[in-house]
Design a protein around this motif. Sequence first.
Motif, short mmCIF file in Angstrom:
data_model
loop_
_atom_site.label_atom_id
_atom_site.label_comp_id
_atom_site.label_asym_id
_atom_site.label_seq_id
_atom_site.Cartn_x
_atom_site.Cartn_y
_atom_site.Cartn_z
N GLN A 37 -15.09 -2.37 12.51
CA GLN A 37 -13.68 -2.41 12.86
C GLN A 37 -12.73 -2.45 11.67
N GLU A 38 -13.15 -2.97 10.53
CA GLU A 38 -12.19 -3.15 9.45
C GLU A 38 -12.73 -2.64 8.12
N TYR A 39 -11.77 -2.31 7.24
CA TYR A 39 -12.10 -1.79 5.91
C TYR A 39 -11.11 -2.38 4.92
N GLN A 40 -11.62 -2.89 3.80
CA GLN A 40 -10.75 -3.48 2.79
C GLN A 40 -10.07 -2.36 1.99
N LEU A 41 -8.75 -2.36 2.00
CA LEU A 41 -7.98 -1.30 1.36
C LEU A 41 -7.74 -1.58 -0.11
N ALA A 42 -7.65 -0.51 -0.88
CA ALA A 42 -7.31 -0.59 -2.30
C ALA A 42 -6.39 0.59 -2.62
N GLU A 43 -5.74 0.53 -3.77
CA GLU A 43 -4.87 1.62 -4.16
C GLU A 43 -5.66 2.92 -4.28
N ASN A 44 -5.00 4.02 -3.88
CA ASN A 44 -5.56 5.38 -3.89
C ASN A 44 -6.58 5.63 -2.80
N ASN A 45 -6.76 4.69 -1.86
CA ASN A 45 -7.53 5.00 -0.66
C ASN A 45 -6.75 6.01 0.18
N HIS A 46 -7.48 6.93 0.80
CA HIS A 46 -6.89 7.87 1.75
C HIS A 46 -7.31 7.45 3.15
N ILE A 47 -6.33 7.27 4.03
CA ILE A 47 -6.63 6.89 5.40
C ILE A 47 -6.09 7.98 6.33
N ARG A 48 -6.79 8.21 7.43
CA ARG A 48 -6.39 9.25 8.38
C ARG A 48 -6.13 8.62 9.74
#
Length: 280
Positions: A37-48
Motif C-alpha cells: 500500500q505505501e512507498y517512501q518518497l524521495a526527490e526525483n521519484n516519478h509517480i503515476r
Amino acid sequence: MLAGVVKIRRQYFVYPLDWRSKNVDSLWFVLRKEGVQEYQLAENNHIRIGKHTYNVKEISTYSEERKTIENNLSDNDERDNLPSPNREEIEKKTQINVQESTPLAETKGEKCCRVCLGENTPHENPLCQSPCACTGSVGLVHFECLKQWLSSKVTEKKNENAISYYWSELECDVCKQKYPDKIFVPNGQLIDLVKIDKPFQNYMMLEAILEEKNGQRIIHVIGFDKKDTITIGRGHAAEIRISDISVSRLHAEIRRKENTFYLTDKGSRFGTLVKVKDFL
C-alpha cells in the motif's frame, strides 16, 4: 528483459535492467489497497496517477538545524536566509535552464526599464539585460518588473493545504525567445522568474511530466503543517485534484510521518505507480 532479481544476505531484491530499446517503458512499482500500500518518497521519484505522471521536484522537512536558527531569529530577520534542505542540489539540477544576465554598465543607449520605464537601479532590483534576444533600450528590464509581468501569465488554484500553478511556455512578446527558469543577476542572486510560494518547511513540490511538448507547466506545492495527510484524486474533496477519468475520485494520498513522506494507494481502479530506479 525488464528487471532482475538478486539475493543479498537471505533477502531478494528486484532491480531494473539497463535496456536500450526505445519501445520499452520503464519498470513501475504498483501500489494497491489489497497489496503493498505505501512507498517512501524521495526527490526525483516519478509517480503515476492514472494517465498523469509527476516528478517529486523538491522535498523540505523541518530539521533540528533550522529549528535552532529560527529560535535565534529576531522578528526583522528574513527566513529566506535559513538553510534549506537540498536547495543547492536543486539549483544545480536546473543549471540547464539558467542564464547569466548582462550588467547595466555593459549596455548602451537609454537606460530605463521597458516595463516600468524607471531608470533607478537599486541593488535588490537591478536593471539588466533582459534574458531574451532583445537588444538596445527595449532589452533592459528590472527583474522584479519582469517577474511581476510573468506572474500575470500564471494561473493559481489554492486550498488550505496546497497551491497549484498552471502556465504555458513563457516567451518574450517582442523577439519570441523562451525565457529560462532561473537567472543569475549581477548582484550574485539566483532568481526564479516564476514565483512559486513555498511553506517554510514540511512541504513537497510535484511537477507534471507532460507527454505533449507544448510548453505547458503544472506544479503543485503541498504543505504539511496543518495536516499530515494530503489526498489526490478526481473528486472535489481532494487537495490535489486531477480532472481525468483515468483518476479515481479518491486515488491516493501522501502522508507525512516525522521527516518522511509516504505515498499510499486508496483503492484506485488502476493502482498508483512509482518508477523503479533502484533496488526494491
